[in-house]
Design an enzyme around this catalytic site. Structure first.
Site, PDB file in Angstrom:
ATOM      1  N   CYS A   1       3.264   1.708   2.905  1.00 41.30           N
ATOM      2  CA  CYS A   1       4.520   0.977   2.743  1.00 41.30           C
ATOM      3  C   CYS A   1       5.507   1.811   1.929  1.00 41.30           C
ATOM      4  O   CYS A   1       6.697   1.890   2.256  1.00 41.30           O
ATOM      5  CB  CYS A   1       4.265  -0.355   2.041  1.00 41.30           C
ATOM      6  SG  CYS A   1       3.112  -1.459   2.883  1.00 41.30           S
TER       7      CYS A   1
ATOM      8  N   ASP B   1       9.292  23.874 -34.736  1.00 40.82           N
ATOM      9  CA  ASP B   1      10.424  24.177 -35.601  1.00 40.82           C
ATOM     10  C   ASP B   1       9.982  23.882 -37.037  1.00 40.82           C
ATOM     11  O   ASP B   1       9.032  23.123 -37.257  1.00 40.82           O
ATOM     12  CB  ASP B   1      11.613  23.302 -35.199  1.00 40.82           C
ATOM     13  CG  ASP B   1      12.785  23.480 -36.141  1.00 40.82           C
ATOM     14  OD1 ASP B   1      13.178  24.629 -36.381  1.00 40.82           O
ATOM     15  OD2 ASP B   1      13.286  22.454 -36.640  1.00 40.82           O
TER      16      ASP B   1
ATOM     17  N   CYS C   1       0.839  -1.203   0.000  1.00 39.56           N
ATOM     18  CA  CYS C   1       0.000   0.000   0.000  1.00 39.56           C
ATOM     19  C   CYS C   1       0.869   1.246   0.000  1.00 39.56           C
ATOM     20  O   CYS C   1       2.101   1.170   0.066  1.00 39.56           O
ATOM     21  CB  CYS C   1      -0.916   0.004   1.223  1.00 39.56           C
ATOM     22  SG  CYS C   1       0.018   0.013   2.770  1.00 39.56           S
TER      23      CYS C   1
END
Length: 751
Positions: free
Chosen positions: A24, A446, A21
């Site tokens: 953790c 460009d 989770c």
């Protein structure tokens, strides 16, 4: 051996075992960051930690830091070639399991089989035979103890280090329901033979001494196992992008001397053979042969590309027909395919700002929920609602509040989104790039190599001498330019399919060329070069040159025998998809500008063909950076799209830099997103995919938060049975994962 400098840094990837989770994640990051000089990013979806640390630090200290947090870790080593091609899954087993032990799937199947009769007999009074509760106890015990062991193991591991995770909530919730039931049977009236009671799913229940919650413990454990199983399978599917890229490489290769070796043994400079239907073994340059090469894995384009001597080929592409002899220019980790895989893996291991926020919330959420659960129980008891009703509400609070979905909301979506991008030839460098792509409102293009092909072609021939014709001009100029490598010369050399031969060729750097063709002294070059050779200024030639330049073309003055005969217009060609792509960008609400160092005429012509209204021309690389900064000071979020070395600084300065397919390494490294396809269409796809990924993330976070906000009051008020809470919590995680997997079907082309 020279010792590393103390200021040198290195990176490592740790595979972490036992994380379940967001809490953790926060705990592991905190432990790693406590080590001096260490910077760590932990990802739940990939179950990895990407760590930057001083070169003098032993990697074992990182492993020990993770173990101190209650988890296990190993430093990732090089993936073996046969494992890459087989798509080996390093996360096949549930947390803590290893091959030969019980898998998550086995726990789920056995637990579900045992839970069905427990739930049925507990919820249907007509099926409650004498002693049914003792049978339920016997069936529930292995479900809670053995089936839920992955959750309990994680809880105990974290508890040894004084930490609480989402697994803590699961263990407390299922354990409390189970232990209460055992106590009621042994010391209350719930163990009485002949006892029956109705299961109340949506309201408070009373008479604590006669109530058991075995169906809650069994059902919640099964629901959570199912959610974890679906979640892990989905994570493996979502993370398959890197494996799929690596699997594109060839296994073996035939050297030119007939020796067949593993592709890992190929070295730079080795010449190898690629036959029809075979993959090109490594990046290289064709030295002999011609073939159609399928480059769809790089460009997304189905049409094969014709290659011959001098052309560059990429490892992993497929030779459709023809036999090629290729000299390897890059091998192993230096190939384009390996670079793509690293970009994808780095992006999937990254963490966005919204994910960091979710991690911080989850880190403090568990103790708050436990406190809220205790408060709920005390409130019910003190208010006279009864111990049973208070206990039911408290357990429901523990289970419903588990924010597993919150921890998965962002990383799973990023995992799937970047993986889908890799399939489409879109390399996203990290979650920050996704967020930037979602926020941009201005796109700067460009010209050369981006809006245009970057390849010169002849626009027209204006004959100035009545004694000659266009065919003669084309034949003689093409013959003259065959010996030159200048881009303009290559365009002129294509004027004739059967040019004449040339002798006495002379190149005049930056000015033009001369030579003898068909017995005539022919010249071609700049207007001042022609004027110097002929000794006179031609008004007709000057007018033709002016018309060509006003149309955005380069004028080449050609003639022979001391007289100007024609003016040839040469110009870059606008890509076929540029106009449609610009229209798509504008449909997305983006302002599109053309920014180029070319002259105003060439810029205006290209912009007109591409449907761009705003043009800035004659700008040097430093000027491009200044223009981007000017727009940023006006409050605009700017994306720069380019492909050349001269675009690298602008790409790095913009809020989002996108490097075009075939661009220089400098441009690719300076960008946030690199597209390998041809033309501007992949750029539109990249922006659409980024926006869709961020929309999925926002949707995931909304439902993860909304779920907890809406369900917690219901649970605390006793309006939600723990079994229903467990099912809802498991569904929320599965929903987030399945919602993220929708990105796998993201369209490959702008529509």
């Amino acid at each position: 051996m020279t010792a590393p400098r103390t200021d040198e840094r290195t990176e490592a990837v740790l595979d972490i075992e036992g994380m379940t989770c967001a809490s953790c994640v926060a705990r592991v990051e905190k432990r790693l960051s406590r080590v001096d000089g260490v910077e760590a990013t932990v990802n739940l979806a990939t179950e990895t930690a990407r760590v930057s640390f001083p070169a003098t630090l032993d990697e074992e200290e990182l492993v020990q830091a993770v173990r101190a947090a209650g988890y296990d870790a190993v430093v990732r080593t090089r993936v073996l070639p046969d494992e890459r091609r087989a798509g080996v899954d390093t996360h096949e087993h549930d947390h803590g399991d290893v091959p030969g032990r019980t898998t998550l799937k086995t726990r789920l199947i056995v637990s579900a089989a045992l839970a069905v009769p427990v739930i049925a007999v507990s919820m249907v009074p007509a099926w409650q035979f004498p002693g049914w509760q003792w049978v339920a106890l016997a069936l529930t015990t292995p479900i809670v103890v053995w089936g839920g062991w992955p959750f309990h193991r994680a809880t105990f591991a974290a508890g040894r280090h004084g930490a609480m995770t989402m697994d803590t909530l699961i263990t407390l919730g299922t354990g409390a329901a189970y232990l209460w039931s055992v106590w009621a049977m042994l010391f209350g009236t719930a163990g009485r033979i002949g006892l029956t009671h109705d299961a109340n799913l949506f309201g408070p229940v009373h008479d604590p001494s006669a109530l058991v919650y075995f169906e809650v413990s069994a059902a919640v454990t099964v629901f959570l196992l199912l959610g974890r199983f679906v979640e892990q399978r989905s994570k493996r599917r979502a993370g398959a992008a890197v494996q799929a890229l690596l699997a594109l490489s060839a296994a073996d290769v035939d050297l030119i001397d007939g020796t067949r070796i593993p592709v890992e043994d190929l070295r730079v400079g080795d010449a190898f053979v690629t036959r029809p239907g075979e993959k090109v073994a490594s990046d290289g340059r064709v030295v002999e042969g011609r073939a159609s090469v399928d480059q769809s894995m790089l460009t997304g384009e189905a049409a094969p590309v014709e290659v011959g001597p001098g052309d560059v080929v990429t490892g992993g592409t497929l030779a459709v027909d023809g036999r090629l002899i290729v000299t390897a220019t890059s091998v192993g980790p230096d190939t384009r395919l390996a670079h793509m895989a690293r970009l994808v893996e780095d992006a999937q291991a990254g963490k966005s700002r919204v994910q960091r926020l979710a991690d911080r919330i989850s880190a403090v959420f568990v103790p708050i929920v436990i406190a809220l659960s205790i408060l709920t129980l005390l409130t019910w008891v003190l208010a006279g609602g009864g111990i049973a009703a208070g206990f039911t509400a408290a357990v429901a609070v523990l289970i419903i509040a588990c924010p597993c979905a919150l921890g998965l909301a962002t990383p799973i979506a990023i995992l799937v989104g970047t993986g889908r991008g890799a399939q489409l030839g879109i390399l996203i460098t990290g979650p920050e790039a996704l967020e930037s792509a979602d926020r941009i409102d201005t796109v700067i293009l460009d010209k050369t190599g981006t809006v245009t092909t970057g390849e010169m072609s002849v626009r027209g021939i204006e004959v100035l001498d009545e004694s000659t014709d266009a065919d003669t001009v084309a034949r003689r100029v093409a013959a003259l330019e065959q010996a030159s490598e200048h881009p303009v010369a290559r365009a002129l050399a294509a004027l004739s399919e059967s040019p004449a031969s040339v002798t006495d060729f002379t190149g005049h750097a930056g000015r033009g060329v001369t030579g003898v063709v068909e017995g005539r002294v022919v010249f071609a070059g700049r207007p001042d070069f022609a004027e110097a050779l002929t000794g006179t200024a031609s008004d007709a030639a000057a007018s033709a040159v002016r018309r060509a330049e006003e149309a955005g073309a380069t004028a080449v003055v050609a003639g022979w025998d001391g007289r100007v005969r024609a003016v040839v217009s040469v110009a870059d060609t606008v890509r076929p998809d540029s106009a449609a792509a610009v229209a798509h960008l504008q449909d997305l609400g983006l302002k599109v500008l053309l920014l180029t160092g070319d002259n105003a005429g060439a810029a205006a012509t290209a912009a007109r063909a591409a449907g761009i209204d705003d043009v800035i021309s004659g700008v040097l690389p430093e000027g491009k950076v200044d223009e981007i900064r000017r727009l940023q000071t006006e409050g605009r979020r700017v994306a720069m799209i380019g492909d050349g070395i001269n675009d690298a600084a602008a790409l790095a300065t913009a809020d989002l830099g996108i490097a075009m397919g075939g661009g220089t390494d400098a441009a690719v490294h300076a960008s946030d997103i690199a597209v390998t396809g041809i033309g501007l269409t992949p750029v539109v796809t990249a922006i659409r995919l980024s926006r869709r990924t961020m929309a999925i993330i926002r949707g995931n976070l909304f439902w993860a938060f909304a779920y907890n906000v809406a369900a917690l009051p219901l649970a605390a008020l006793g309006l939600l049975n723990p079994m229903i809470a467990g099912a809802a919590m498991a569904f929320s995680s599965v929903f987030v994962v399945l919602n993220s997997l929708r990105l796998r079907a993201a369209p490959g082309r702008a529509r």
